[in-house]
Design an enzyme around this catalytic site. Sequence first.
Site, PDB file in Angstrom:
ATOM      1  N   ASP A 241       0.841  -1.195   0.000  1.00 43.37           N
ATOM      2  CA  ASP A 241       0.000   0.000   0.000  1.00 43.37           C
ATOM      3  C   ASP A 241       0.877   1.245   0.000  1.00 43.37           C
ATOM      4  O   ASP A 241       1.562   1.532   0.976  1.00 43.37           O
ATOM      5  CB  ASP A 241      -0.882  -0.016   1.259  1.00 43.37           C
ATOM      6  CG  ASP A 241      -1.865   1.142   1.274  1.00 43.37           C
ATOM      7  OD1 ASP A 241      -1.898   1.915   0.301  1.00 43.37           O
ATOM      8  OD2 ASP A 241      -2.603   1.255   2.270  1.00 43.37           O
TER       9      ASP A 241
ATOM     10  N   HIS B 138      -0.494   4.192  -0.365  1.00 50.86           N
ATOM     11  CA  HIS B 138      -1.294   5.123   0.428  1.00 50.86           C
ATOM     12  C   HIS B 138      -1.346   6.530  -0.152  1.00 50.86           C
ATOM     13  O   HIS B 138      -1.248   7.520   0.580  1.00 50.86           O
ATOM     14  CB  HIS B 138      -0.766   5.145   1.871  1.00 50.86           C
ATOM     15  CG  HIS B 138      -1.861   5.297   2.886  1.00 50.86           C
ATOM     16  ND1 HIS B 138      -2.127   6.480   3.500  1.00 50.86           N
ATOM     17  CD2 HIS B 138      -2.762   4.417   3.366  1.00 50.86           C
ATOM     18  CE1 HIS B 138      -3.140   6.324   4.337  1.00 50.86           C
ATOM     19  NE2 HIS B 138      -3.553   5.081   4.267  1.00 50.86           N
TER      20      HIS B 138
ATOM     21  N   GLU C  28      -1.329  -0.907  -4.023  1.00 53.85           N
ATOM     22  CA  GLU C  28      -2.493  -0.073  -3.687  1.00 53.85           C
ATOM     23  C   GLU C  28      -2.147   1.408  -3.719  1.00 53.85           C
ATOM     24  O   GLU C  28      -1.103   1.819  -3.199  1.00 53.85           O
ATOM     25  CB  GLU C  28      -2.979  -0.472  -2.290  1.00 53.85           C
ATOM     26  CG  GLU C  28      -4.108   0.376  -1.755  1.00 53.85           C
ATOM     27  CD  GLU C  28      -4.675  -0.178  -0.453  1.00 53.85           C
ATOM     28  OE1 GLU C  28      -4.655  -1.408  -0.269  1.00 53.85           O
ATOM     29  OE2 GLU C  28      -5.122   0.628   0.372  1.00 53.85           O
TER      30      GLU C  28
ATOM     31  N   GLU D 158     -10.250   3.718  -2.149  1.00 50.26           N
ATOM     32  CA  GLU D 158     -10.738   4.054  -0.815  1.00 50.26           C
ATOM     33  C   GLU D 158     -11.022   5.544  -0.679  1.00 50.26           C
ATOM     34  O   GLU D 158     -11.811   5.954   0.162  1.00 50.26           O
ATOM     35  CB  GLU D 158      -9.730   3.606   0.261  1.00 50.26           C
ATOM     36  CG  GLU D 158      -8.460   4.435   0.313  1.00 50.26           C
ATOM     37  CD  GLU D 158      -7.388   3.796   1.199  1.00 50.26           C
ATOM     38  OE1 GLU D 158      -7.054   2.631   0.950  1.00 50.26           O
ATOM     39  OE2 GLU D 158      -6.906   4.462   2.126  1.00 50.26           O
TER      40      GLU D 158
ATOM     41  N   ASP E 221     -14.667   1.918   0.475  1.00 44.50           N
ATOM     42  CA  ASP E 221     -14.851   1.784   1.917  1.00 44.50           C
ATOM     43  C   ASP E 221     -16.338   1.925   2.194  1.00 44.50           C
ATOM     44  O   ASP E 221     -16.928   2.958   1.866  1.00 44.50           O
ATOM     45  CB  ASP E 221     -14.044   2.854   2.662  1.00 44.50           C
ATOM     46  CG  ASP E 221     -14.027   2.576   4.154  1.00 44.50           C
ATOM     47  OD1 ASP E 221     -15.126   2.487   4.743  1.00 44.50           O
ATOM     48  OD2 ASP E 221     -12.936   2.422   4.726  1.00 44.50           O
TER      49      ASP E 221
ATOM     50  N   HIS F 227     -11.999  -1.667   1.468  1.00 42.55           N
ATOM     51  CA  HIS F 227     -11.107  -1.008   2.433  1.00 42.55           C
ATOM     52  C   HIS F 227     -11.756  -1.134   3.806  1.00 42.55           C
ATOM     53  O   HIS F 227     -12.965  -0.962   3.934  1.00 42.55           O
ATOM     54  CB  HIS F 227     -11.010   0.461   2.013  1.00 42.55           C
ATOM     55  CG  HIS F 227     -10.127   1.316   2.852  1.00 42.55           C
ATOM     56  ND1 HIS F 227     -10.589   2.453   3.496  1.00 42.55           N
ATOM     57  CD2 HIS F 227      -8.812   1.252   3.117  1.00 42.55           C
ATOM     58  CE1 HIS F 227      -9.577   3.044   4.120  1.00 42.55           C
ATOM     59  NE2 HIS F 227      -8.481   2.336   3.917  1.00 42.55           N
TER      60      HIS F 227
END
Lengths: 381, 379
Positions: B187, B189, B214, B240, B263, B290
């Site tokens: 991830d 992020h 990700e 997400e 999410d 997520h």
Amino acid sequence: MKITEIKCLVSTDESSGHNLVYVKTLTDEGIYGVGEVYHVGPDMASPYWVQYFEEQLIGQNPMEIERNWALCYQGARFPIGSSGLAALSAIDQTLWDITGKALDKPVYELFGGEVRDKIRGYFDIHGDTPDQLAEDARINVAKGFTALKASPLPPQWRDMRWNDALADARERFKAVRGAVGDYIDVGFDAHAAIFEPIRVLELTDVMMEFDPWFMEEPIRMENRHEMGELRKKMPCALATGECLYTKFELLELIREGGVDILQPEVCIVGGLTEMRKIAFIAEAHDLVIAPHNPMGPLATVSNLHLDASTSNFLAQESRKLTTAEISSVTHITEAVDGYFPLPEGPGLGIDIVEERFKEFPYKSPFHRGDRVNPDNSIAYI
Amino acid sequence: MEITKINTYHAGDGRRNNIFIEVETDEGITGTGEAYSIGPDKSVISMLEEMESWFVGQDPSRIEWLIRRAKNTMRFPLGQVGWSAISAIDIALWDISGKVAGVPVYVLLGGKTRDKVRVYHAIYGDSPHRLAENALQLIEEGYSAFKTSPVPSNWRKLPWREVLHVADERMRTIRDAIGDSPDLAVDVHVAIRETSQALELAKVITPYKLMFIEEPARAEFIESSAELRKTFRVALATGENLYGVHRFTELLNADAVDIIQPDLLCCGGFLEAKKIAAIAEAHYVTVAPHNPLGLISTAAGVHHAASINNFAILEWHGDDKKRKSELINESWVPKDGYFELPTDPGIGMTLNHDAINANPPLNWDRGFASYSDGSPGFL
């Protein structure tokens, strides 16, 4: 709960030549569900498909609808095509009916609840001549419909010179407007019978004088790119989609920019499960759906559950039912003042009259007839 | 049946905060939901309080109508506050519908498509060896899929070439420890802005046979993800940071993603997630929800995963071992890396009011990331 049997009922409606093809799914708990198969023509293919899917579905939980759909669809491996998808579409409707009945809810409540109090209908009008068409328009507006649909061209247009056909199309719409005034929505269905996109634009330009609601399936559906190219030049809304199968083909149409109003057909596109997904995809592209519905009263009820729960819904196609169709189900739902009432549950809230299918068994496949051009080359229907 | 009240709860979970709601009805049936804890949580709570009167007196089964009505009256595109509030209410309404019908929510969403829901477990550790140890320990517990950051937490302060070397070492150390068989994801992020850097990082870590990378690009500009995916030879996961069907469709139509990660607590809830999954399905894209927040989010993720055909895997942070598990009454623990499907009506999870009262919200924010020159970085 387990599926114990899925049977296909076929009855020939001699008044129209169509076959009524219904499906009934039975369970070990006594609850059963009903659904309608699109009558594609070679209608005896449907019972075989139903039987093929039945073998996979017996013993499955009917309420696992997504999974059962995938079991049939993915189990077929090759793209299924009209007969098989029509059978799957009906089976899917039966599973929603069963689930609604098991939970004592109308199907639309499982779809997230009703978003409207009543469902706008539009009515298919007919007439070989402008006067006849106008008369049918007048009758149905008097009944309360505020939206109509007609063929833009006269029945014999393939035998006419194109400019004469265009002049006739103008007369037809002019007569309808003369009969119902300017405030009624009037859409036109060219029924995928015009081969050249430029002719569609010529036809639509003629119709623009009287303010059409939409032009439906004006060219063939096989080439979605050309539908997108056509829409760039269309002076009014373009409605199409009845001949496309599954969310995949409808998404392709949308991504080609080929549609303003989606008209998926619940009895062939993959049932209510697939209709919902198509409505979701349409919603995400700010498009509306107006479900195609030339079918019987059972299909109408299936559509009404979707219409009730779908925010991006425009109007529900409806037409005059035959005596055979009316006698094939326990009751029919008719529009009042141009609106259908919300369907009632539990489930779909409609049942098949099986005696009708014993009394009037299957007789013959439905042939749409041949359409030829003046030189005897084959035209589209 | 009518909605009579929406109660909002804000509880500390030992590290950050969880926002829960309960929608009450005149028939005594209560629905539970959770909103995304975005940081400035009081804005979400205030939004929920503001919205309560739009729902009170209404039939809770009319979920599409209620949610659309709320969205439409706000007129301007909802941001994280509005979407989080809407999502919590949607989840609570489906909980009510499930309880009324006497079935788990996934039955109402099309029925179960699978018997159990696979999770990947986040792995933590300051050093590559700690990460590897954490993964090995989780393998002992039955987990078979993992996710970690490909770069150390201080990477913004390091020269980029060094970051790439450290990333290589991290992934090599983990793979050497666990072998090639367990699924391993990373991830980024949304912390890397430049696509050229993301490409360099992907090139270094792709040989370690990753399940997905990700958020290798910022979420604001979908074309960055699309550009990366043209050259990636590893699955690109993202989503997400996106809300609602329109943003996900933008992502999907841009051919920018292999695995979407909505999410449930901010994408719009169950119904919106169902729509998003259907759109993804038509694009041959799978869904890996997520799930870093409270346990209601896990319940929502399990029901959603159970009801779609194109589910991939659910995020999981071992919350059964954390204090946040005290905030709910039920104990949901994955077995051999899978959640069993719940069978209780509704979402099958309820709030432990005593624990919520005993855990007031913490003063929590994400902190501020910066580069070695002091300019702001992305978190």
